[in-house]
Each structure stands twice: as structure tokens, then as C-alpha cells.
Scaffold this motif. Sequence first.
Motif, PDB file in Angstrom:
ATOM      1  N   LEU A  31      -4.701   3.056  10.117  1.00 44.48           N
ATOM      2  CA  LEU A  31      -3.208   2.289   9.937  1.00 44.48           C
ATOM      3  C   LEU A  31      -3.800   0.782  10.242  1.00 44.48           C
ATOM      4  CD1 LEU A  31      -0.781   4.311  12.099  1.00 44.48           C
ATOM      5  CD2 LEU A  31      -0.433   3.687   9.410  1.00 44.48           C
ATOM      6  N   PRO A  32      -3.251   0.047   9.171  1.00 48.91           N
ATOM      7  CA  PRO A  32      -3.804  -1.410   9.232  1.00 48.91           C
ATOM      8  C   PRO A  32      -2.810  -2.124  10.312  1.00 48.91           C
ATOM      9  CG  PRO A  32      -3.114  -0.822   7.038  1.00 48.91           C
ATOM     10  CD  PRO A  32      -2.960   0.136   7.791  1.00 48.91           C
ATOM     11  N   ALA A  33      -3.278  -3.095  10.943  1.00 46.03           N
ATOM     12  CA  ALA A  33      -2.619  -3.752  12.362  1.00 46.03           C
ATOM     13  C   ALA A  33      -1.340  -4.375  11.445  1.00 46.03           C
ATOM     14  CB  ALA A  33      -3.509  -4.313  13.015  1.00 46.03           C
ATOM     15  N   GLU A  34      -1.827  -5.259  10.505  1.00 47.95           N
ATOM     16  CA  GLU A  34      -0.788  -5.968   9.913  1.00 47.95           C
ATOM     17  C   GLU A  34       0.403  -5.425   9.251  1.00 47.95           C
ATOM     18  OE1 GLU A  34      -3.555  -5.140   6.605  1.00 47.95           O
ATOM     19  OE2 GLU A  34      -3.846  -5.445   8.723  1.00 47.95           O
ATOM     20  N   ARG A  35       0.373  -3.876   9.059  1.00 47.30           N
ATOM     21  CA  ARG A  35       1.306  -3.285   8.365  1.00 47.30           C
ATOM     22  C   ARG A  35       2.198  -2.679   9.509  1.00 47.30           C
ATOM     23  NH1 ARG A  35       1.903  -4.821   2.997  1.00 47.30           N
ATOM     24  NH2 ARG A  35      -0.223  -5.424   2.444  1.00 47.30           N
ATOM     25  N   THR A  36       3.031  -3.516   9.938  1.00 49.87           N
ATOM     26  CA  THR A  36       3.779  -2.853  10.950  1.00 49.87           C
ATOM     27  C   THR A  36       5.274  -2.207  10.662  1.00 49.87           C
ATOM     28  OG1 THR A  36       4.999  -5.321  11.027  1.00 49.87           O
ATOM     29  CG2 THR A  36       2.988  -4.737  12.539  1.00 49.87           C
ATOM     30  N   ASP A  37       5.724  -2.430   9.346  1.00 54.97           N
ATOM     31  CA  ASP A  37       6.905  -1.941   8.840  1.00 54.97           C
ATOM     32  C   ASP A  37       6.370  -0.654   7.926  1.00 54.97           C
ATOM     33  OD1 ASP A  37       9.062  -3.565   9.407  1.00 54.97           O
ATOM     34  OD2 ASP A  37       7.736  -5.049   8.144  1.00 54.97           O
ATOM     35  N   ILE A  38       6.572   0.540   8.342  1.00 53.14           N
ATOM     36  CA  ILE A  38       6.266   1.869   7.409  1.00 53.14           C
ATOM     37  C   ILE A  38       7.419   2.412   7.075  1.00 53.14           C
ATOM     38  CG2 ILE A  38       4.741   3.939   7.648  1.00 53.14           C
ATOM     39  CD1 ILE A  38       3.490   1.459   8.710  1.00 53.14           C
ATOM     40  N   VAL A  39       7.521   2.476   5.783  1.00 49.65           N
ATOM     41  CA  VAL A  39       8.728   3.136   5.165  1.00 49.65           C
ATOM     42  C   VAL A  39       8.235   4.670   4.667  1.00 49.65           C
ATOM     43  CG1 VAL A  39       9.900   2.957   2.909  1.00 49.65           C
ATOM     44  CG2 VAL A  39       9.137   0.931   3.950  1.00 49.65           C
ATOM     45  N   VAL A  40       9.096   5.492   5.218  1.00 50.42           N
ATOM     46  CA  VAL A  40       8.787   6.892   5.055  1.00 50.42           C
ATOM     47  C   VAL A  40       9.621   7.766   4.196  1.00 50.42           C
ATOM     48  CG1 VAL A  40       7.524   7.064   7.243  1.00 50.42           C
ATOM     49  CG2 VAL A  40       9.822   7.581   7.185  1.00 50.42           C
ATOM     50  N   CYS A  41       9.116   8.712   3.529  1.00 50.95           N
ATOM     51  CA  CYS A  41       9.880   9.419   2.754  1.00 50.95           C
ATOM     52  C   CYS A  41       9.300  10.804   2.616  1.00 50.95           C
ATOM     53  CB  CYS A  41      10.141   9.136   1.547  1.00 50.95           C
ATOM     54  SG  CYS A  41       8.980   8.822   0.284  1.00 50.95           S
ATOM     55  N   PRO A  56       0.941  -1.304  -0.004  1.00 52.48           N
ATOM     56  CA  PRO A  56      -0.081   0.160  -0.017  1.00 52.48           C
ATOM     57  C   PRO A  56       0.737   1.156  -0.063  1.00 52.48           C
ATOM     58  CG  PRO A  56      -0.580  -1.415   1.816  1.00 52.48           C
ATOM     59  CD  PRO A  56       0.442  -2.035   0.978  1.00 52.48           C
ATOM     60  N   VAL A  57       0.386   2.290  -0.839  1.00 50.23           N
ATOM     61  CA  VAL A  57       1.219   3.542  -0.742  1.00 50.23           C
ATOM     62  C   VAL A  57       0.114   4.582  -0.354  1.00 50.23           C
ATOM     63  CG1 VAL A  57       1.932   5.289  -2.210  1.00 50.23           C
ATOM     64  CG2 VAL A  57       2.413   2.840  -2.819  1.00 50.23           C
ATOM     65  N   TRP A  58       0.313   5.277   0.786  1.00 51.54           N
ATOM     66  CA  TRP A  58      -0.286   6.367   1.369  1.00 51.54           C
ATOM     67  C   TRP A  58       0.486   7.688   1.322  1.00 51.54           C
ATOM     68  CZ3 TRP A  58      -2.715   4.581   6.515  1.00 51.54           C
ATOM     69  CH2 TRP A  58      -3.993   3.605   6.236  1.00 51.54           C
ATOM     70  N   ALA A  59      -0.379   8.777   1.585  1.00 54.88           N
ATOM     71  CA  ALA A  59       0.319   9.907   1.340  1.00 54.88           C
ATOM     72  C   ALA A  59      -0.324  10.814   2.523  1.00 54.88           C
ATOM     73  CB  ALA A  59       0.193  10.513   0.141  1.00 54.88           C
ATOM     74  N   THR A  60       0.176  12.063   2.932  1.00 53.77           N
ATOM     75  CA  THR A  60      -0.265  12.967   3.730  1.00 53.77           C
ATOM     76  C   THR A  60      -0.063  14.231   2.951  1.00 53.77           C
ATOM     77  OG1 THR A  60       1.786  13.426   5.025  1.00 53.77           O
ATOM     78  CG2 THR A  60       0.372  11.856   5.938  1.00 53.77           C
ATOM     79  N   GLU A  61      -0.942  15.368   3.486  1.00 52.29           N
ATOM     80  CA  GLU A  61      -0.796  16.676   2.745  1.00 52.29           C
ATOM     81  C   GLU A  61      -0.974  17.606   3.884  1.00 52.29           C
ATOM     82  OE1 GLU A  61      -2.751  16.494  -1.605  1.00 52.29           O
ATOM     83  OE2 GLU A  61      -4.110  16.853   0.163  1.00 52.29           O
ATOM     84  N   HIS A  62       0.313  18.395   4.172  1.00 50.75           N
ATOM     85  CA  HIS A  62      -0.041  19.481   5.329  1.00 50.75           C
ATOM     86  C   HIS A  62      -0.702  20.610   4.886  1.00 50.75           C
ATOM     87  CE1 HIS A  62       1.015  20.765   9.340  1.00 50.75           C
ATOM     88  NE2 HIS A  62       1.622  22.112   8.592  1.00 50.75           N
ATOM     89  N   CYS A  63      -1.695  21.171   5.418  1.00 47.20           N
ATOM     90  CA  CYS A  63      -2.311  22.307   5.194  1.00 47.20           C
ATOM     91  C   CYS A  63      -2.471  22.497   3.540  1.00 47.20           C
ATOM     92  CB  CYS A  63      -1.798  23.403   5.665  1.00 47.20           C
ATOM     93  SG  CYS A  63      -1.674  23.277   7.782  1.00 47.20           S
ATOM     94  N   PRO A  64      -3.070  21.458   3.038  1.00 51.22           N
ATOM     95  CA  PRO A  64      -3.282  21.801   1.627  1.00 51.22           C
ATOM     96  C   PRO A  64      -4.092  22.843   1.204  1.00 51.22           C
ATOM     97  CG  PRO A  64      -4.759  19.941   2.360  1.00 51.22           C
ATOM     98  CD  PRO A  64      -3.899  20.382   3.606  1.00 51.22           C
ATOM     99  N   ASP A  65      -4.871  23.657   1.715  1.00 50.52           N
ATOM    100  CA  ASP A  65      -5.444  24.865   1.496  1.00 50.52           C
ATOM    101  C   ASP A  65      -4.493  25.996   1.394  1.00 50.52           C
ATOM    102  OD1 ASP A  65      -5.024  24.491   4.313  1.00 50.52           O
ATOM    103  OD2 ASP A  65      -6.784  26.123   4.580  1.00 50.52           O
ATOM    104  N   ARG A  66      -3.414  25.885   1.911  1.00 51.17           N
ATOM    105  CA  ARG A  66      -2.088  26.749   1.996  1.00 51.17           C
ATOM    106  C   ARG A  66      -0.860  26.451   1.334  1.00 51.17           C
ATOM    107  NH1 ARG A  66      -3.441  27.651   7.742  1.00 51.17           N
ATOM    108  NH2 ARG A  66      -1.932  26.240   8.089  1.00 51.17           N
ATOM    109  N   ILE A  67      -0.309  25.122   1.350  1.00 51.36           N
ATOM    110  CA  ILE A  67       0.465  24.541   0.598  1.00 51.36           C
ATOM    111  C   ILE A  67       0.302  24.001  -0.581  1.00 51.36           C
ATOM    112  CG2 ILE A  67       2.743  23.365   1.052  1.00 51.36           C
ATOM    113  CD1 ILE A  67       2.346  23.471   4.092  1.00 51.36           C
ATOM    114  N   GLY A  68      -0.818  23.440  -0.789  1.00 45.01           N
ATOM    115  CA  GLY A  68      -1.382  22.857  -2.180  1.00 45.01           C
ATOM    116  C   GLY A  68      -1.334  21.345  -2.186  1.00 45.01           C
TER     117      GLY A  68
END
Length: 181
Positions: free
Chosen positions: A90-100, A47-59
Motif C-alpha cells: 500500500l503506497p503511503a501517499e494513497r490515503t483514500d482507498i475506494v472499495v467495491c 491506481p486500480v488494484w484487485a484481490t482474489e480470494h482463494c483463486p484456486d477454488r473460486i477462480g
Amino acid sequence: MLTLNRRTSLLLLVDLQGKLHPAIEGGPAVVREALRLANLARLFDIPVWATEHCPDRIGPLLPELAALSEATFHKTSFDACRTPAFRDALPAERTDIVVCGYEAHVCVMQTALGLLGLGRRVWAVRDAMGSRRAANREAALARLAGAGSTIITTEMAGFEWAEDAADPRWRSLLALVKDPG
């Protein structure tokens, strides 16, 4: 396990947003590696997830990355784990979170620390993280390593997810690794 396991991995793209991009030192290289990483994750059904910080200001998330994300979470807190929608999903079975992502010393680091606090194993992808200044990125990587994150590269993630050259996706992995971007 000391290597990544594709069955327990989830890739998190943190705040790779268009308005931040021009200010990030080495931004194009970071995005190139984040794209490569997301394509490797998709290749191995991670699975590939993403976050957006304050998208109304940062896009929004950069479009090429948004196209690869299965779920995108909007947040105002620097640590995505403080956002109930993200934390609860967060799925319980996805214990290894790869971040960038951006910025290594703010949202990426605080989210990684939050994930560690939730008992997840965190794998911080050095070549797919950026900050406005290199010193901030390096300080974040050192702090993450000291807190228990494993520092890896995009290629390390890909080869660990592949596990074996007999995997039928091996040639696709090699093509992604060899692609100069």
C-alpha cells in the motif's frame, strides 16, 4: 477533506471473481458499476488494484476487470490487510482507498475495516458492491458507515475525482457516466 482527491486515491476491486458472480444478487449491475468505476479511476490516473480470494477454488477475477487492474493480490484471509504482500505494498501517499466488490458483508467489509485500522480513509461504493442477499449488503454498508467509512456511488467518485468541469477529461467522464453499460 470531505471529498475524494484523485492524487491520494486508490481503487480496490475486492474479489470480483467469476465463480462468485452467479450467486450475487444484482451481480451484473455490480460488475457494470465496478467496470465504470475502474474506467473512471484509469481516466484520472488513479491506481486500480484487485484481490482474489482463494483463486484456486473460486477462480480468477472477472477478465474485464482483470484487464484494468495494475496489481492483483491473492489471499486466503477475508481481510486483505492480513495478507503481508497487500499490506506492505500500500503506497503511503494513497490515503483514500475506494472499495467495491464481492461479498460486501465478508471480504469487502473486513478489508475496509482493516484499511481503517491502518489509518486509511475508506470510501465504500454502494452501487459497486454485492452480496448473495441484499440484507447482508445493507448490513455491511451500515456497519462500514458506523465504523467511519464514507458511503458513495460510482458517479460521486467520478465527479469528485474530476473536481472541475474545466478538466480536459470532462467529456470522457460524461461519456462514462451516461453509458448505460
